[in-house]
Design an enzyme around this catalytic site. Structure first.
Site, mmCIF file in Angstrom:
data_model
loop_
_atom_site.group_PDB
_atom_site.id
_atom_site.type_symbol
_atom_site.label_atom_id
_atom_site.label_comp_id
_atom_site.label_asym_id
_atom_site.label_seq_id
_atom_site.Cartn_x
_atom_site.Cartn_y
_atom_site.Cartn_z
ATOM 1 N N GLY A 174 -24.761 119.538 60.255
ATOM 2 C CA GLY A 174 -23.763 118.522 59.871
ATOM 3 C C GLY A 174 -24.697 118.253 58.513
ATOM 4 C CB CYS A 175 -23.047 116.317 55.624
ATOM 5 S SG CYS A 175 -22.243 114.916 56.350
#
Lengths: 348, 348, 348, 348
Positions: free
Chosen positions: B153-154
């Site tokens: 994920g970011c």
């Protein structure tokens, strides 16, 4: 024909936005070696210290701008304020170095007019006539042979490309052209200026220079060159609270209402790699060209009447400055015109 | 070792921001051919109609996502909401197709934990353990051999990279980590949502998800993997009025105050092509990585005390999603890790 | 003459931006009591839950919109999408309640034209002729006596005020008017819409509706009323990446070049409390009217020629909507026109 | 008790953002007459020329700042950079004029500490101890009697209000407080500075001053005053691409996990007119206080653990500066504390 494997390039004035944009484009260009980048104020400082996006991709330091340090270059870009290129260009040309000037110094053939708008004596009037105006869509052939190219201004690029098919086809009243343009703040350069602070310019919009703007004589000259006769243009620029992007909304009255303006534009730009005529009914957005050399155009006749409205977008730092300079370089050195300029716009 | 000349790539779910960003990166990748791009809702529509930045560079139309249409691909990216990849991935893996999933479906090994945070039964628990967590700075070797990569994920990318050297060197109290992160709105995806309207989200700032956010278990797992023991993390994300960019400000208490944190970070990331440790005293800016796969890090000990503050920036759509996916692809197919990811950030 | 101490006010449709702006202005108005605020979708919900800026200043909950609940009001504002006021207004008027409609329902006298642009049958054509167009600078007297006021659109307010002195003085060619306008995104309302997401609309600029926009017939009618004859107008709206603010740049050809346009504008608006003619050479900024009911105007003749350029700024939610509605209310109820509208713009 | 009908007010340093914000608030204050506004650099210039939002509401011109010109004032505000008030305040106090200083000159009691952070000798150390720190939620009574009020800094206001209930109730470990704050660019003042240009600061985010910031000693002093003992605080400010607004995210470890933090905050601020504790689970947004003197607070215990997270928003120019100054004035002159500060925030 260019036969060397690599173009040795120098940049004079590398600390502003057109300078860093040239660097961003040239570090990815397979046929270019950036030999020299000069700045009087930042001499000795690593370029990547000033522009952190270049950390790891450009090791160069700024050097003082001298003809000697530029002597080994094949091509020198000037990304300087007006008045600087005038001083140095003759020495470079005399050494056989080719020059692309991104400033206004060699754009206007009428020296008196230039001096009136830029409020200083021109330092090199004898070279102005030899300069080629670097709008490839109009002057591609001369650019190829040029030793000195005057790269067009950001607003003038959008306004000339937008009126180009209409003037060439002689279907509008050239005596009443209106260009309502808006530019992101990077167009004002990297100068400390209260008016361009985020706290002043964001969440707001305004016109400026309505009584008269320096890009007007450049546009008038360029449009007259295209049309073959003088034109009359009203130009009002506006300041957009965005970083990059110019949007010009152009208005003219059709003298021939039978013309299919969509077809006219599509045909004129069919072979242009950096002009994209959008489908009928489209409204181009500046973000669709962010970081790219593309110019996108939409054309509309509201209610099918005799007014034609042309909407033109470009990135003021790319097609409006440094990208167009690279495009000119490619033409001058016989490279494919799109070399180093293929990356699509950053969206969103 | 990859011996074909071109990787045939499919993208499932190409209408969102990670989809268009994958396209932007892959159209310029010399070793990739984009064979299929699928979207159930936009089937038949030209991709460039949805994303005008791709006009002229990508001719493909969206197709319906089926295992058959993807059968000829060497690699399939899933740029879909969570829950979608779970359904299709097994069929692709069974056909020998390699998969990089940008969604959360295969990131968390504890199935019950996944189901608790994502509030649905997991559709493919038997493949989770075989998936490699695609953070190259931690798992480079396993990624090279993986058939299924779960792209991080970011937020987790930035938080893990920031704590990595400190946890590996065991110099902080892992029982009290704080990650104060802020993301541009593209992280919320291209969903019609009142809260993310420009009129709502611009000229404002807020935290969200402070009581608990889905990226927390992913971070906790990743940090524990690095540390070799469980860690305790407080994570508060915030919404920035910008398009792209994540900034994580990390806080921890040093257990060994003799450590030179600057040297520690520089040494750990010396050979990482996409982690740039800034000079001591620097504050990285999100714009310095806009559009680039670089992650820039600054590390500070305020007043030389026992608190260490790590500042990490990345482009949430690039190093935080699609760029990291391409980096993983390069590793999986034996290409230079930076291939297609060399372009510097767009600045200004 | 209004003799009650307090005006009991109802608002139908209080969940959009013009609704919350009405509330912001009316909670500070000393002569107003907000009795009812209705919303079908939010019935029962405290208003301040939806609009946190009203926490502590407005205790009201949304109620369902019925003629009964509004029966005790002296005045009802409609801040609804077009088509809603048509249904309810007759019942209110029949009960003697005065109405200010901020929607487009009663602005256009030509019913067929209304139906053509709004693509639905008009629900109450018999009341249209009795409605007064609520532009105080033109119709102040009739507004005072009106039972039903149709509050002007945001763009039409700016365009009409800008052309007003020129048309009244008959010094321009009314057969070729151009209005190049730009609006902040709050003009699009609080609707979930991908195009108006911050990730889509920020850092960008575009025209829209160039082939034809619903505000065009309203402008054409208003300008013709002022001029006494039909006019021909080209109108191109643009979307600004700001929250509030409209900037209209108007172009016309002077038929009498001896006119002193600056003096003309100053004289015409000398007694107008909400029109501010800026000093000669000024360029008004939208931020100078942010949150205020003021309209600021600059007028220029580029190079002293026969083209006149008028620049008009207003806050689209105030002078372009809710502030003008309050101004109309003040006139209708015999209050000082500026009551409750005195606060200066928020700058910076 | 104040018995005059009107407070005659002078403002020294009226050209910056806190100056114009004071003017915006004071022109609408029913008990105030703005007698003098001074600026050395803009002497003689109409204030409304510099700040177009004040056109028509303030006729004053800037005058040179002299003790004589301020002699007739009841109260003088200093909206000057640090170092200026020190020079003039003694003369005013000696004449019996009360002073509210918005600068940092009289905030810190430890002169050596002040001199260390502000890097200059203090010009008036003998008056520092007599100054009252103008945080009404802590020092209301002393403010009422004060002749000299040192108005708190913008960050310190948010950080102190957020930690206040927790420190007073002694339920957190005061030896490990973290304040992660973010401010709009107006906090940097109206200074020409490349870093704060829209082209530099917009669409980006960064920390600054992480090694140490001038507001740290002010916070440490204020928190220690509240707690009765020294505290240890880590403070990292960040620059937001918005105009107005501060968001502080505060982290602390609960020493008593039985405490109901929501109830604790609600009780502590129940009678505070300008502190709004949001409902449990809320995340306050800076826009909800834009232009208003309100401070909104949310408090959360992630996953119900022993970490408490407090989110505080304020408008840095209002509750963080000029609004708080007016609040202090109201207290000093026996007026209702909310007088002139009732307007709700501008939203959207």
């Amino acid at each position: 024909m260019w036969i060397n494997s690599v173009i040795k390039v120098g940049i004079v004035g590398g600390t502003g936005y057109t300078g860093v944009e040239l660097l961003r484009l040239l570090v990815g260009h397979p046929d270019v070696e950036i030999s020299v980048i000069s700045s009087r104020s930042e001499e000795g400082r690593p370029v990547a210290e000033l522009f952190p996006n270049l950390r790891g991709v450009l090791e160069l330091c700024f050097s003082a701008p001298t003809a000697e340090s530029l002597a080994a270059c094949d091509l020198v870009f000037f990304a300087t304020p007006h008045g600087v290129a005038q001083e140095m260009v003759p020495q470079l040309l005399d050494r056989g170095i080719r020059v692309i000037d991104l400033s206004a110094d060699f754009r206007i053939r009428d020296i008196a007019l230039w001096e009136q708008w830029y409020k200083q004596p021109h330092g090199c009037p004898e070279r102005v006539n030899g300069a080629v105006y670097g709008l490839p869509e109009v002057n591609r052939e001369q650019i190829g042979a040029a030793q000195l190219v005057a790269c067009p201004g950001c607003y003038p690029t959008s306004v000339q490309l937008g009126f180009l098919p209409l003037l060439e086809a002689d279907v509008i009243d050239a005596g009443d052209l209106v260009a309502n343009s808006a530019s992101g703040v990077s167009g004002a350069g990297k100068q400390a200026n209260v008016d361009n602070l985020l706290a002043e310019a964001s969440d707001s919009f305004k016109a400026y220079g309505a009584p008269g703007h320096r890009h007007l004589p450049e546009m008038a000259q360029g449009l007259a060159d295209i049309y073959g006769k003088p034109v009359k243009l009203t130009f009002v620029p506006h300041l957009l609270p965005i970083i990059r992007g110019i949007h010009s909304t152009l208005y003219a009255n059709l003298t021939d209402t039978r013309v299919d303006v969509q077809a006219l534009f599509e045909k004129r730009f069919a072979n242009e790699p950096f002009v994209d005529v959008m489908p009928a009914g489209s409204h181009p957005q500046t973000r669709s060209v962010r970081g790219s050399n593309m110019c996108r155009i939409g054309v509309v006749r509201p209610a099918g009447g005799d007014k034609v409205v042309v909407m033109v977008v470009e990135d003021n730092l790319v097609k409006g400055a440094s990208g167009q300079a690279v495009q000119n370089m490619n033409i001058m050195f016989g490279l494919p015109e799109t070399r180093g300029l293929e990356a699509p716009a950053l969206l969103p």
